[in-house]
Design an enzyme around this catalytic site. Structure first.
Site, PDB file in Angstrom:
ATOM      1  N   LYS A 106       3.649  10.177   1.061  1.00 39.38           N
ATOM      2  CA  LYS A 106       4.196  10.264   2.420  1.00 39.38           C
ATOM      3  C   LYS A 106       5.718  10.318   2.374  1.00 39.38           C
ATOM      4  O   LYS A 106       6.361   9.558   1.627  1.00 39.38           O
ATOM      5  CB  LYS A 106       3.726   9.073   3.247  1.00 39.38           C
ATOM      6  CG  LYS A 106       4.174   9.099   4.702  1.00 39.38           C
ATOM      7  CD  LYS A 106       3.565   7.938   5.475  1.00 39.38           C
ATOM      8  CE  LYS A 106       4.027   7.911   6.921  1.00 39.38           C
ATOM      9  NZ  LYS A 106       3.429   6.798   7.694  1.00 39.38           N
ATOM     10  N   SER A 181       2.019   8.106  11.997  1.00 37.50           N
ATOM     11  CA  SER A 181       2.972   8.889  11.232  1.00 37.50           C
ATOM     12  C   SER A 181       2.434   9.372   9.893  1.00 37.50           C
ATOM     13  O   SER A 181       3.087  10.147   9.196  1.00 37.50           O
ATOM     14  CB  SER A 181       4.245   8.073  11.007  1.00 37.50           C
ATOM     15  OG  SER A 181       3.975   6.899  10.256  1.00 37.50           O
ATOM     16  N   SER A 205      -0.283   3.816  12.139  1.00 36.27           N
ATOM     17  CA  SER A 205      -0.147   5.042  11.355  1.00 36.27           C
ATOM     18  C   SER A 205      -1.138   5.154  10.206  1.00 36.27           C
ATOM     19  O   SER A 205      -1.216   6.201   9.561  1.00 36.27           O
ATOM     20  CB  SER A 205       1.283   5.167  10.823  1.00 36.27           C
ATOM     21  OG  SER A 205       2.194   5.269  11.887  1.00 36.27           O
TER      22      SER A 205
END
Length: 504
Positions: A106, A181, A205
């Site tokens: 990520k 996210s 997230s």
């Protein structure tokens, strides 16, 4: 806009000729779970090169529509690394269970040698010099880091768009968002472009993107995966996968104490991936739903959540609708203060007019909210959090687990930054539509995100399974039982991969 090293120029191209489908053998290979792939590699039934080239073929075919993986490394370099892993196995050496498996990190986390943009033009040119702790552990377990996964700017908001990499689409309908996210990781998982994915979770997230992409996530207990600092603001790192066993295995890799993280838990992380099979009959589950109407929900969300409850009941669990003895509006107000306080670490960017001009409006809103807080405001927020924790502890004396929706809406138009209303009810902030995840962030309890099914449009949603303090393994065990009994967790790929999806 500054060009990032490995940034926009390395983003997926949309002007390529008609992409070539992976071979049937490659499609079959990427359909395996991460644990299955690991076993195949270590039995030398498939090579690391075959695993890598199969996943790269999947990326080449589907990432142009999804934009889930960004800053993808050079193909020849990746295949060469995979070949080195094969040579190590031939010599009797394995780096760990992820030996030779491709992994994308990520873009809120640092991975040595790769862009570390946080999805922001402020850091468009930044390249990480070291690995974050959990990334170093994934690399040490044998994974080959192939690139990054997309995220909203600084992880703010459950919609993975930014001005560095662009917008991530949903493999169940490419006109819609993958959430955030950790949207890039969840979409990449669903599209079989990576075996597992890491993510982070402050406001859902590791829960909202799994709901939007029909995969599994886990927000670990605070301290399970080491985080720097002495204050548990909210954000934790954790795993996502297509199976509960994969999630447990990745968590055991990411977790464990670290001397640089003063609040990290000292438990041996190996136990997290231990036996997941357990008789769950008699387990008592509290269903909080929409908190007796407090939460606005899109029609169909609650019905699918309740259909998931039927799976627990078939397992012999006792499910009851109940409400925690605490005002959810008080939880929300205290969360806003804690979140804004944590985001004040970016106040220097706000103070500089040049960097402030590069920040999206929601980022500016967060910092300005934090700057208005007084010491008394923070004291009140801390007291409210203590009160909520006590109320949840009382509830979890009467019940073993809590179940709640993972999202209040289905995946929405990817051109929309955030829903301004739900079922006719206006949202008063850019993230109020995600409130269902907030109580469990504030409590620091472990939470699994599990698929709950699809609406009539074929759009997915999910549920949160909240466990007792530090009982991550217990959450994984009940999640594993649910997975085995759920009619919706059958491993069917999204329409994009079967030719039935909407590709725009």
């Amino acid at each position: 806009m500054s060009a990032a090293v490995g940034g926009p120029a390395s983003s997926p191209r949309t002007d390529d000729p008609t992409p070539v489908d992976p071979t049937p053998e490659q499609a079959a290979l990427v359909a395996h779970s991460a644990v299955e792939l690991s076993e195949l590699v270590h039995r030398r039934e498939v090579s690391c090169v075959e695993v890598m080239t199969a996943h790269l073929a999947q990326i080449e075919r589907y990432n142009p529509q999804l934009n889930a993986i960004v800053a993808l490394r050079d193909r020849d370099e990746l295949v060469a690394e995979a070949r080195e892993r094969d040579e190590e196995l031939a010599a009797g050496r394995s780096r760990g269970w992820m030996h030779g498996l491709p992994h994308a990190v990520k873009d809120l986390a640092a991975a040595r040698g790769l862009p570390h943009t946080n999805g922001s033009r402020v850091y468009a040119d930044r390249v990480a010099e070291t690995d974050d702790v959990h990334v170093a552990r994934i690399r040490a377990a044998g994974a080959i880091i192939i690139g990054k996964t997309n995220t909203p700017e600084f992880g703010l908001g459950s919609q993975s768009y930014n001005e560095v990499w662009g917008t991530t689409a949903n493999p169940y309908d490419t006109t819609r968002t993958a959430g955030g996210s950790s949207g890039g990781g969840a979409a990449a998982l669903a599209a079989r472009m990576v075996p597992v994915a890491d993510g982070s979770d402050n406001m859902g997230s590791l829960r909202n993107p799994p709901a939007f992409n029909h995969v599994v996530g886990l927000r670990p207990s605070w301290g399970r995966v080491p985080e720097p600092g002495f204050v548990p603001y909210g954000s934790v790192n954790g795993p996502m996968g297509r199976t509960v066993r994969d999630v447990a295995r990745l968590l055991s890799t990411m977790a464990g104490p670290d001397p640089r993280a003063p609040l990290s838990l000292d438990d041996d992380p190996a136990g997290l991936a231990a036996t997941l099979e357990r008789d769950v009959a008699g387990t008592r589950i509290a269903w909080v739903g929409d908190w007796d109407g407090h939460l606005a929900t899109e029609p169909g969300i609650l019905a699918l959540g309740e259909s998931a409850l039927a799976t627990f009941e078939r397992l012999g669990c006792v499910v009851e609708a109940t409400m925690p003895a605490y005002d959810p509006e008080e939880i929300w107000r205290s969360y806003l203060a804690w979140r804004a306080w944590g985001n004040l670490r970016y106040a220097d960017l706000y103070d500089d007019p040049a960097t402030r001009a590069l920040m999206k409006p929601e980022f500016v809103w967060e910092v300005e909210y934090g700057l208005r807080l007084s010491a008394r405001d923070l004291t009140r927020a801390a007291a409210a959090r203590d009160g909520w924790y006590a109320a949840l502890a009382d509830l979890l004396e009467r019940y073993d687990f809590v179940v709640a929706p993972s999202a209040q809406v289905f995946p929405f138009d990817k051109a929309v930054h955030w829903p301004e209303e739900i079922d006719g009810r206006p949202m008063d902030t850019y993230h109020r539509w995600m409130e269902t995840v907030v109580p469990w962030t504030m409590s620091t309890h472990p939470v699994a995100a599990l698929p709950a099914g699809f609406d009539q449009r074929g759009l997915p949603t999910g549920i949160q399974l909240v466990g007792r303090r530090h009982d991550d393994h217990g959450v994984l065990q009940l999640a594993y039982a649910y997975e085995g009994a759920s009619p919706v967790m059958d491993g069917t790929p999204p329409p994009l991969l079967t030719g039935a999806g909407r590709e725009h």
